[in-house]
Write an enzyme that holds these catalytic residues in place. Structure first.
Site, PDB file in Angstrom:
ATOM      1  CD  GLN A 120      -2.986   1.066   0.228  1.00 43.12           C
ATOM      2  OE1 GLN A 120      -3.312  -0.007  -0.253  1.00 43.12           O
ATOM      3  NE2 GLN A 120      -3.529   2.203  -0.163  1.00 43.12           N
TER       4      GLN A 120
ATOM      5  CE  LYS B  39      -1.430  -7.572 -12.909  1.00 44.85           C
ATOM      6  NZ  LYS B  39      -0.922  -8.374 -11.802  1.00 44.85           N
TER       7      LYS B  39
ATOM      8  CG  ASP C  53      -1.790 -11.801  -1.654  1.00 43.95           C
ATOM      9  OD1 ASP C  53      -2.227 -12.662  -0.874  1.00 43.95           O
ATOM     10  OD2 ASP C  53      -2.081 -10.605  -1.534  1.00 43.95           O
ATOM     11  CB  SER C  54      -4.837 -14.842  -3.865  1.00 46.16           C
ATOM     12  OG  SER C  54      -4.766 -14.123  -5.090  1.00 46.16           O
TER      13      SER C  54
ATOM     14  CG  ASP D 194       5.487 -11.369  -9.385  1.00 44.43           C
ATOM     15  OD1 ASP D 194       6.011 -10.240  -9.286  1.00 44.43           O
ATOM     16  OD2 ASP D 194       4.258 -11.540  -9.419  1.00 44.43           O
TER      17      ASP D 194
END
Length: 254
Positions: free
Chosen positions: A42, A140, A170-171, A166
């Site tokens: 963030q 994307k 995460d997910s 990368d």
């Protein structure tokens, strides 16, 4: 050396309190070694009335610590949030030989891919060290955060093996979509290397999508038939030694 396995709230609170304790105990110098820098994603306001979490962490650490050492931070620009020296280490030069040992590939028939435009430069640098000339990039579009609407491959992957590089899993949604798009474009075997493995939605779908997943050990994970771990402690040890002795860090990445 702060434990990246802690819950983010506990990680941040303990880090702040330990730093202040050391400062008020007359420590000569405080160096925070943060294998995975939490809250670093963030790094801007993407909507109104939200915090810039990476800046809050930077301000708090800078208040008491004298230096930060971390690895493959998500956005290198956040080093500018800190008022103290920030050493962002790069894992790619260090893991190249390990990747070569774990993946049997032919450089002439292999492509290194960045899953998005931001990873293009990283993919090119990784490809160069692996002796691979072919690089591809994923493009994307999203309907909303965390949900990829479509993903297209920029580059020729037909009949080739692909290594995606990368910084964070995460997910795993973007990587799974990347693997799907690669197979639709004729790719053969598909591998991925990521430094920080969060695995917030588990590994089942990722293991189905890839022939091999290689990760760093900044966060504790278990190996499996399709998940292999590269220890990164020697990289941190060398960096800590060089900083303590006043030697060059850049030589680690030449």
């Amino acid at each position: 050396i702060h434990d990246s396995n802690q819950d983010p709230k506990e990680w941040f609170t303990v880090l702040a309190l330990v730093n202040q304790t050391l400062k008020y105990s007359s420590a000569r110098e405080i160096n925070d070694v943060l294998p995975y820098l939490k809250f670093s994603r963030q790094d801007r306001k993407d909507e109104t009335r939200v915090p810039i979490s990476a800046k809050v962490v930077a301000d708090t650490i800078s208040l008491y610590a004298d230096r930060v050492i971390s690895l493959d931070i998500h956005n290198p620009a956040i080093q500018g949030f800190y008022t103290i020296p920030f050493d962002n280490l790069y894992s790619f030069p260090f893991v190249v030989q390990s990747v070569k040992n774990k993946i049997n590939f032919n450089p002439e028939n292999t492509v290194v891919m960045g899953p998005d435009a931001g990873g293009a430069q990283k993919a090119a640098a990784f490809a160069k060290r692996l002796g691979i000339d072919n690089v591809a990039v994923g493009y994307k579009t999203r309907e909303k955060p965390g949900e990829v609407k479509s993903l297209k491959i920029l580059g020729d992957v037909s009949g080739k093996d692909v290594i995606i590089v990368d910084d964070i899993i995460d997910s795993g949604g973007t990587l799974i979509n990347s693997a799907k798009a690669l197979r639709e474009n004729g790719a053969k075997k598909i591998y991925v290397y990521c430094t920080h493995a969060l695995f917030t939605k588990g590994t089942e779908e990722l293991e189905k999508a890839f022939d091999l997943i290689i990760i760093g050990d900044t966060i504790k994970r278990q190996e499996s038939e399709k998940i292999k771990i590269i220890p990164l402690a020697p990289l941190f040890a060398e960096a800590i030694y060089r900083i303590s002795e006043g030697e060059s860090l850049s030589e680690l990445f030449d």
